[in-house]
Enzyme design. Structure first.
Site, PDB file in Angstrom:
ATOM      1  N   ASP A  39       0.677  -1.284   0.067  1.00 16.81           N
ATOM      2  CA  ASP A  39      -0.025  -0.043  -0.011  1.00 16.81           C
ATOM      3  C   ASP A  39       0.931   1.175  -0.161  1.00 16.81           C
ATOM      4  O   ASP A  39       0.566   2.238   0.647  1.00 16.81           O
ATOM      5  CB  ASP A  39      -0.982   0.071   1.084  1.00 16.81           C
ATOM      6  N   LYS A 170      -6.922  -5.109  -2.969  1.00 15.54           N
ATOM      7  CA  LYS A 170      -7.786  -5.548  -1.828  1.00 15.54           C
ATOM      8  C   LYS A 170      -8.847  -4.372  -1.384  1.00 15.54           C
ATOM      9  O   LYS A 170      -8.567  -3.426  -1.665  1.00 15.54           O
ATOM     10  CB  LYS A 170      -6.987  -5.831  -0.485  1.00 15.54           C
ATOM     11  N   CYS A 215      -1.913  -2.468   7.931  1.00 17.48           N
ATOM     12  CA  CYS A 215      -2.021  -3.381   6.727  1.00 17.48           C
ATOM     13  C   CYS A 215      -0.435  -4.182   6.811  1.00 17.48           C
ATOM     14  O   CYS A 215      -0.540  -5.520   6.229  1.00 17.48           O
ATOM     15  CB  CYS A 215      -2.261  -2.681   5.422  1.00 17.48           C
TER      16      CYS A 215
END
Length: 342
Positions: A39, A170, A215
């Site tokens: 990310d 995701k 995450c």
């Protein structure tokens, strides 16, 4: 034999045997090393959820040169990129929930439901999971909306979504969040991460990116549960809160995950071989799964309480609120732990 038996039930099932074979034999005979970049996207660096504006005050931009230098110093066999990839209205968005537009409705056990429209960003809330049970959720600012500027990988990243070996998106399901690059937060569905790593015979995962205490940590714990030799390179990560960073570091270390800095990696790789690592990997899988199973038992009790009592107050006071607080503080590793979903 005890190291093979991950869940401690006295039997080594096919799932456990496959994971042990992958990790034990793979790490010794043919290690395949994957860098997972989690990310590193515009919204987490300069956009709506820029980390430098979060309580820890860490700048997400600082991870970009670290990751670039790491890829020059180490010849990874595989480079994977994960992306938050949300629809415009999502159950994790503060804007969606407070406006009554959340695809997952507020759960009836949410304390003071009438106050939800006035909740602040980063507040914990109880939503309704797809199976009808309470689903704790942190309210984040709207971020990484699919195909927008905020969802793109940072332009300074030398290997991004345009040239990685594979990309995993995701958080696409509007009704449930997905911190981990492997599964959604209740493990109702998995991403393509595991199948792509298996397809390439990966044995070792090295995890970097944003955010360390959300995450990155969830991805690392799931990698360990799946039998990969897992290392988190903490100086190539940035986090949300100092408390969350410290707590997730403890949880990951307790699960047998290695926490290291980038400059330690070449020597770490040189030492990651032989029978010693095989035993360590087996213990890591056992520890990671044991910790998940332990919290799943608590989750089962919560769900049993929810179904047993008609009184909303009994559920809220005895089960739901304490767990919601643990998730908010980062002391529960996965929302799967709260819902108990398989």
């Amino acid at each position: 034999v005890s190291e093979l038996d991950a869940d401690g039930d006295g039997n080594v099932d096919m799932f456990e045997m496959k994971a042990d074979i992958r990790s034990w034999f793979g790490t010794r005979h043919k290690p395949v090393r994957a860098l997972i970049i989690v990310d590193v996207q515009n919204d987490f660096i300069d956009g709506t959820l820029a980390l430098r504006h979060c309580p820890a005050g860490q700048d997400g931009a600082d991870v970009v040169p670290k990751i670039n230098a790491l890829m020059e110093a180490v010849a990874f066999d595989v480079v994977a990129v994960s992306l938050d990839w949300h629809p415009q209205e999502h159950c994790s968005f503060h804007e969606s929930v407070t406006a009554g537009l959340s695809p997952s409705p507020i759960h009836p056990t949410q304390p003071k439901i009438e106050d939800v429209p006035n909740m602040a960003v980063f507040s914990p809330v109880l939503l309704t999971a797809p199976d009808g049970t309470p689903m704790p959720q942190t309210l984040w600012p709207r971020h990484c909306v699919n195909d927008g500027w905020g969802s793109e990988t940072h332009p300074g990243l030398k290997i991004g979504s345009h040239n990685a070996d594979f990309v995993v998106k995701k958080g696409m399901n509007p009704a449930i969040d997905s911190y981990s690059a492997f599964f959604d937060n209740s493990k109702f569905q998995q991403t393509t991460m595991l199948s792509e790593l298996r397809k390439r015979d990966v044995t070792h995962t090295y995890i970097v990116g944003i955010a360390y205490d959300v995450c990155v940590a969830f991805t690392a714990l799931h990698a360990a549960e799946e039998g990969f030799v897992t290392t988190v390179l903490e100086d190539a990560c940035a986090g949300v809160t100092h408390e969350g960073i410290a707590e997730q570091s403890r949880i990951m270390k307790d699960a047998g995950i290695t926490i290291a800095n980038c400059d330690q990696l070449p020597s770490l790789i040189a030492n990651q071989s032989g029978s010693g690592e095989q035993i360590a990997t087996a213990k890591m899988v056992k520890l990671a799964r044991a910790s998940t199973l332990s919290i799943e038992k608590q989750a089962a009790q919560i769900k049993a309480s929810y179904r047993k009592f008609d009184s909303v107050n009994a559920v809220v006071n005895n089960a739901v609120v304490p767990v919601m607080e643990m998730v908010s503080k980062g002391s529960v590793k996965s929302v799967k732990a709260v819902t108990g979903s398989a």
